[in-house]
Write a protein that holds these residues in place. Sequence first.
Motif, PDB file in Angstrom:
ATOM      1  N   VAL A   1      -9.132  20.309   8.081  1.00  0.00           N
ATOM      2  CA  VAL A   1      -8.155  21.283   7.509  1.00  0.00           C
ATOM      3  C   VAL A   1      -6.744  20.500   6.718  1.00  0.00           C
ATOM      4  CG1 VAL A   1      -9.181  23.062   8.227  1.00  0.00           C
ATOM      5  CG2 VAL A   1      -6.996  22.230   9.238  1.00  0.00           C
ATOM      6  N   PRO A   2      -6.135  20.731   6.026  1.00  0.00           N
ATOM      7  CA  PRO A   2      -4.893  20.190   5.695  1.00  0.00           C
ATOM      8  C   PRO A   2      -3.779  20.566   6.774  1.00  0.00           C
ATOM      9  CG  PRO A   2      -5.427  21.651   3.915  1.00  0.00           C
ATOM     10  CD  PRO A   2      -6.474  21.709   4.821  1.00  0.00           C
ATOM     11  N   VAL A   3      -3.013  19.713   7.035  1.00  0.00           N
ATOM     12  CA  VAL A   3      -2.006  20.162   8.326  1.00  0.00           C
ATOM     13  C   VAL A   3      -0.628  19.931   7.564  1.00  0.00           C
ATOM     14  CG1 VAL A   3      -1.192  19.117  10.509  1.00  0.00           C
ATOM     15  CG2 VAL A   3      -3.574  19.313  10.003  1.00  0.00           C
ATOM     16  N   TYR A   4       0.104  20.960   7.781  1.00  0.00           N
ATOM     17  CA  TYR A   4       1.562  20.755   7.412  1.00  0.00           C
ATOM     18  C   TYR A   4       2.198  20.402   8.790  1.00  0.00           C
ATOM     19  CZ  TYR A   4      -0.296  23.068   3.400  1.00  0.00           C
ATOM     20  OH  TYR A   4      -1.110  23.217   2.189  1.00  0.00           O
ATOM     21  N   ASP A   5       2.828  19.035   8.708  1.00  0.00           N
ATOM     22  CA  ASP A   5       3.411  18.916   9.856  1.00  0.00           C
ATOM     23  C   ASP A   5       4.863  19.066  10.090  1.00  0.00           C
ATOM     24  OD1 ASP A   5       4.352  17.567  11.982  1.00  0.00           O
ATOM     25  OD2 ASP A   5       3.255  15.732  12.029  1.00  0.00           O
ATOM     26  N   PHE A   6       5.403  19.952  10.925  1.00  0.00           N
ATOM     27  CA  PHE A   6       6.898  20.367  10.772  1.00  0.00           C
ATOM     28  C   PHE A   6       7.535  19.636  11.756  1.00  0.00           C
ATOM     29  CE2 PHE A   6       5.164  23.756   8.122  1.00  0.00           C
ATOM     30  CZ  PHE A   6       5.919  23.603   6.828  1.00  0.00           C
TER      31      PHE A   6
ATOM     32  N   ALA B   1      -1.086  25.790  14.701  1.00  0.00           N
ATOM     33  CA  ALA B   1      -1.288  27.261  14.323  1.00  0.00           C
ATOM     34  C   ALA B   1      -2.256  27.084  13.067  1.00  0.00           C
ATOM     35  CB  ALA B   1      -0.234  28.028  14.101  1.00  0.00           C
ATOM     36  N   VAL B   2      -3.481  27.805  13.178  1.00  0.00           N
ATOM     37  CA  VAL B   2      -4.707  27.522  12.069  1.00  0.00           C
ATOM     38  C   VAL B   2      -4.700  28.786  11.137  1.00  0.00           C
ATOM     39  CG1 VAL B   2      -6.876  26.993  11.361  1.00  0.00           C
ATOM     40  CG2 VAL B   2      -5.813  25.819  13.485  1.00  0.00           C
ATOM     41  N   CYS B   3      -4.698  28.918  10.081  1.00  0.00           N
ATOM     42  CA  CYS B   3      -4.732  30.072   9.199  1.00  0.00           C
ATOM     43  C   CYS B   3      -5.978  29.731   8.424  1.00  0.00           C
ATOM     44  CB  CYS B   3      -3.360  30.128   8.372  1.00  0.00           C
ATOM     45  SG  CYS B   3      -3.394  31.242   6.971  1.00  0.00           S
ATOM     46  N   SER B   4      -6.855  30.863   8.217  1.00  0.00           N
ATOM     47  CA  SER B   4      -7.807  30.832   7.233  1.00  0.00           C
ATOM     48  C   SER B   4      -7.784  32.124   6.691  1.00  0.00           C
ATOM     49  CB  SER B   4      -9.167  30.345   7.996  1.00  0.00           C
ATOM     50  OG  SER B   4     -10.278  30.524   7.030  1.00  0.00           O
ATOM     51  N   GLY B   5      -7.788  32.312   5.182  1.00  0.00           N
ATOM     52  CA  GLY B   5      -7.866  33.524   4.321  1.00  0.00           C
ATOM     53  C   GLY B   5      -6.885  34.384   4.843  1.00  0.00           C
TER      54      GLY B   5
END
Lengths: 430, 430
Positions: free
Chosen positions: A48-53, A27-31
């Motif tokens: 983009v940085p990915v937070y892998d959960f 799921a990508v977030c920008s601003g």
Amino acid sequence: MTETFALKGNICYSESKTRIKTVHGYAVCSGGISRGVYESLPEEFSAVPVYDFGDSLIIPAMVDLHIHAPQYAFRGTGMDYELMQWLCNAAFPEEERYADEEYARRAYSVFAGGLRRGATGRACIFATVHRRATEILMEEMEKSGVVSRVGKVNMDRGAPQGILESAQESADETVHWLEDVKGRFSRTAPILTPRFLPGCTDELMHRLGTIREKYDLPVQSHLSENPEEIELVGKLFPQADFYGDGYDMYGMFGDRETHGGSVRTIMAHCVWSDEREVKRLYENGVFVAHCPGSNLNLSSGIAPVRKYLDAGIRVGLGTDVAAGHSDSLFRTMTDAIQVSKMYWRYVDKGAAPLRFEEAFWMATRGGGEFFGRVGGFDTGYAFDALVIDDTSLRSPRELPVPERLERAVYLSLDITGGIKAKFVAGSRLF
Amino acid sequence: MTETFALKGNICYSESKTRIKTVHGYAVCSGGISRGVYESLPEEFSAVPVYDFGDSLIIPAMVDLHIHAPQYAFRGTGMDYELMQWLCNAAFPEEERYADEEYARRAYSVFAGGLRRGATGRACIFATVHRRATEILMEEMEKSGVVSRVGKVNMDRGAPQGILESAQESADETVHWLEDVKGRFSRTAPILTPRFLPGCTDELMHRLGTIREKYDLPVQSHLSENPEEIELVGKLFPQADFYGDGYDMYGMFGDRETHGGSVRTIMAHCVWSDEREVKRLYENGVFVAHCPGSNLNLSSGIAPVRKYLDAGIRVGLGTDVAAGHSDSLFRTMTDAIQVSKMYWRYVDKGAAPLRFEEAFWMATRGGGEFFGRVGGFDTGYAFDALVIDDTSLRSPRELPVPERLERAVYLSLDITGGIKAKFVAGSRLF
């Protein structure tokens, strides 16, 4: 807020009222805004940085359309009353304490901390009549990271002296409050909050209608919660055709169009709305805040939510703390499903019980619409997300993602430490 | 077990169905048995070790009169069915897996671990039809420290082949199981478990009646849960006057007097029992396991518990995992109160909603009576205790102990890490 990042995990969100989409991916977030959900990261987001959960569930943070902040102090107690008795014995005595700013600060810091840790991403909140305490609540909510609308309560009759104002005073204090908080906060904003019709005179309602017009404010209040209350409204507002008509007469029952948008109305409960009221709810685009936990605890009854959904009425969920004992929207979802089954069983065999997907929709998109494009991960939606780790729920076999989601909700992972990360409008709260 | 000690804290237990006694002081245990509750420690106990739990709440560990161990694996899922559909789609397919002893070991270790950590001190448990898996469940329960009655299920019709036996086979396996487990365990013992009348032929019921007589066994089963099920019983057992009479015909509906005691019967649900059945429940001293969470989830209805209590029928609570999604008796207590309010609102204005004290009584003493002197701290009662730390529930002011107890239950402290210590029959589990 201009930061771009992606969360990786099992992403689940409502595609429609009856379907939950699940994607193992990103799921990508920008601003602060969602840029969509992908099985594999598109080229444009490859850096983009990915937070892998990992195998966690990632769902929209939820929307609580109805909660009373001052009552959080006695949540889970005083549960053996009906509405009018409960107000006199539990709610009003507590609310009187908020004349004391020190008490308000302590209590609201606990409240905001609770919301911060839980499943709630956005909330519409009742304060008390006290202007200063209401501002303190807004300060605490601003710090919490949860997005909110907060209302100074207006009430000029039917309560102990300590939480009554005259109509004039109530209107003046409301304006004073609105001027005080103008431009002060980024995550919280005011909402006009007549307590409920039995607590407001015609004069007060008239003044509030004028204020709404001047300040372009959304409105929140209570509607048709309890038969005894409705009877009282009939006596106090004989000029109204039905309870909701009493709000409508003063311009406080539905959208108010503004420059480039609309400000909205939430009515909590709607357990006993008659056909005319249901029709008006629809016509005026009023949001029903369905509060099944509260309606159980106060013996109020069961709101005919199936009917509201079928009629195209806007419906979200409310925890209604402290008539609802828990601020958990997971619990509220299961309450909504459970009471709909009793409504089917005892009241109307034509009203099919709510399914899990529908409760999930109400807790996310249904209530989210009040705040705009909220409650999903579709491109353009506010990026509100919960990361749910369900490894504490042991099982001898692997469950598919949809069942894991249902289980996480039914087994209250939001209150048992299952929320591992939380984002609201793209900001990470923890 | 001969050890004597005292717990210090806020001790709360039912004095009667409508009154909870609270004492800041000591609960004394000797040899697994309560020696009474004291504000200050009497001379005779002045030398015993005291475990000081400060301001914590100390309450009886609770009794779960109805839970299905194999279904724990899918708890919190499959909640959008009614009874018969749910059995076919969720329960039966899972139960078939317990032919596999490895699976059973893994699943029952998870189950027993869950019960060990929760509020349950004693439980009456359904296994599956599989003899070996049932023995594995008993081994796991023995290790858990929770006291239990465990039943190999008997069923010779109306289910998939994998969980059916012939009447002969079912009876033989039951005897085999009873002989196998004889004298093997100290905390768990067998209970005869015909699944429910629609799953048992006359022949099987007859054989089980004979086994009950020979082995002096208590019985557990299901009764009048769902209108569709009751209709089916009417067709399958035309010779029975009503559902419960079908059990009674085979000597499986009430106490059986034995040398110096009696073995008892638990019937889960009793949602739709008619007047004749209610009368028989009373006359035969049958325990009703009230399972409000399950009755909500499967749209079964609301058991008229107020009527049962008024009639002097024995009533305890059951979580009924996994038709009930949670093994939490705290949750079951609040469910019981909430549904009683809907029963009052929609079915019978003469049936006053249950009060918190009554739900607490059912969860402790009401169900405890099945196990003997269980569910209180009165002298001579089994020493089953939970120590509840509610400091995680922040509030701006101090609450009195009765309100803290109500809050601990409503806010599910049993699943949020609030249980700091647990004792069953004087043994400390953690």
